[in-house]
Design a protein around this motif. Structure first.
Motif, PDB file in Angstrom:
ATOM      1  N   LEU A   1       0.884  -1.146   0.000  1.00 41.54           N
ATOM      2  CA  LEU A   1       0.000   0.000   0.000  1.00 41.54           C
ATOM      3  C   LEU A   1       0.933   1.210   0.000  1.00 41.54           C
ATOM      4  CD1 LEU A   1      -3.200   0.549   2.107  1.00 41.54           C
ATOM      5  CD2 LEU A   1      -1.744   2.413   1.353  1.00 41.54           C
ATOM      6  N   ILE A   2       1.037   1.860  -1.144  1.00 40.30           N
ATOM      7  CA  ILE A   2       1.967   2.967  -1.320  1.00 40.30           C
ATOM      8  C   ILE A   2       1.179   4.273  -1.330  1.00 40.30           C
ATOM      9  CG2 ILE A   2       3.719   3.993  -2.828  1.00 40.30           C
ATOM     10  CD1 ILE A   2       4.194   1.145  -3.955  1.00 40.30           C
ATOM     11  N   PHE A   3       1.543   5.167  -0.417  1.00 41.03           N
ATOM     12  CA  PHE A   3       0.903   6.479  -0.329  1.00 41.03           C
ATOM     13  C   PHE A   3       1.870   7.524  -0.876  1.00 41.03           C
ATOM     14  CE2 PHE A   3      -0.042  10.407   2.111  1.00 41.03           C
ATOM     15  CZ  PHE A   3      -1.315  10.642   1.610  1.00 41.03           C
ATOM     16  N   ILE A   4       1.400   8.299  -1.859  1.00 41.43           N
ATOM     17  CA  ILE A   4       2.228   9.308  -2.517  1.00 41.43           C
ATOM     18  C   ILE A   4       1.540  10.657  -2.399  1.00 41.43           C
ATOM     19  CG2 ILE A   4       3.268  10.064  -4.697  1.00 41.43           C
ATOM     20  CD1 ILE A   4       3.162   7.064  -5.556  1.00 41.43           C
ATOM     21  N   THR A   5       2.267  11.636  -1.877  1.00 41.66           N
ATOM     22  CA  THR A   5       1.739  12.983  -1.783  1.00 41.66           C
ATOM     23  C   THR A   5       2.793  13.954  -2.299  1.00 41.66           C
ATOM     24  OG1 THR A   5       0.639  14.582  -0.328  1.00 41.66           O
ATOM     25  CG2 THR A   5       2.486  13.371   0.606  1.00 41.66           C
ATOM     26  N   GLY A   6       2.370  15.191  -2.510  1.00 40.19           N
ATOM     27  CA  GLY A   6       3.299  16.214  -2.974  1.00 40.19           C
ATOM     28  C   GLY A   6       2.538  17.392  -3.538  1.00 40.19           C
ATOM     29  N   GLY A   7       3.279  18.364  -3.979  1.00 43.69           N
ATOM     30  CA  GLY A   7       2.684  19.576  -4.515  1.00 43.69           C
ATOM     31  C   GLY A   7       1.982  19.341  -5.840  1.00 43.69           C
ATOM     32  N   VAL A   8       1.165  20.312  -6.206  1.00 45.08           N
ATOM     33  CA  VAL A   8       0.450  20.262  -7.478  1.00 45.08           C
ATOM     34  C   VAL A   8       1.460  20.240  -8.620  1.00 45.08           C
ATOM     35  CG1 VAL A   8      -1.152  21.534  -8.954  1.00 45.08           C
ATOM     36  CG2 VAL A   8      -1.532  21.450  -6.482  1.00 45.08           C
TER      37      VAL A   8
END
Length: 192
Positions: free
Chosen positions: A6-13
């Motif tokens: 389960l890979i969670f990826i976040t970051g800027g637009v």
């Protein structure tokens, strides 16, 4: 037996999250000999910019000539449970758009979900249960979100509520994740 990813990826637009997430999903598909690459799309083409973004993502997937199956699911993620099959790998893009859609569901009636905390909480609870059920069925999942929490807390009650829910969701996803990644300006930082 290896733990289901389960890979969670976040970051800027526009930081490259979606392209990176698709790459991660292709790797998971290869590792798991996946039958289908499932793309769960939350975007709704309300304006020209969003329509163009949706079309660009669709074209990018078509160019890959892989077995992508797209499910448009802007709200009520639990409806996916009967669509996902053993042997699938799943990419959900994205949490922030989904949460916005859930917040404003009911807008046409004049009363949005965000104005009914119990309804919004139920949808969030259902989404979490859906992710946990898919994970327990050994469906590898990549989840994309936007990092909008670097901004100061808003003085607007509605925006504060959104920020609070998104912050709690990010914490929950990271707790569940086998990997947690933040992308800034195309640079990948692995937090977990």
């Amino acid at each position: 037996m290896a733990k289901t990813q389960l890979i969670f990826i976040t970051g800027g637009v526009r930081s490259g999250k979606s392209a990176y997430a698709e790459q991660q999903l292709r790797q998971l598909a290869d590792m798991n000999h996946a039958k289908r690459l499932v793309y769960v799309a939350t975007g709704v083409g309300f304006d020209d910019e969003m329509k163009k973004r949706i079309a660009r993502h669709q074209i990018d997937r078509q160019k890959q000539q892989l077995n992508w199956v797209t499910f448009e699911q802007p709200t009520n993620l639990s409806k996916l449970l009967h669509l996902i099959q053993p042997g699938d790998v799943m990419l959900w893009d994205c949490v922030t758009t989904w949460l916005t859609n859930e917040f404003y569901e009911g807008f046409e009636t004049g009363i949005c979900n965000w104005q009914h905390p119990e309804k919004l909480e139920q949808r969030i609870h259902d989404m979490k249960n859906t992710i946990l059920q898919l994970h327990s069925l050994q469906i590898p999942i990549v989840i994309v979100s936007n990092e909008v929490l670097d901004e100061p807390i808003s003085s607007n009650q509605e925006v504060q509520l959104y920020q609070r829910h998104l912050g709690k969701l990010h914490q929950w996803f990271i707790k569940q994740a086998t990997q947690a990644i933040e992308i800034e300006y195309g640079h990948v930082h692995q937090w977990k």
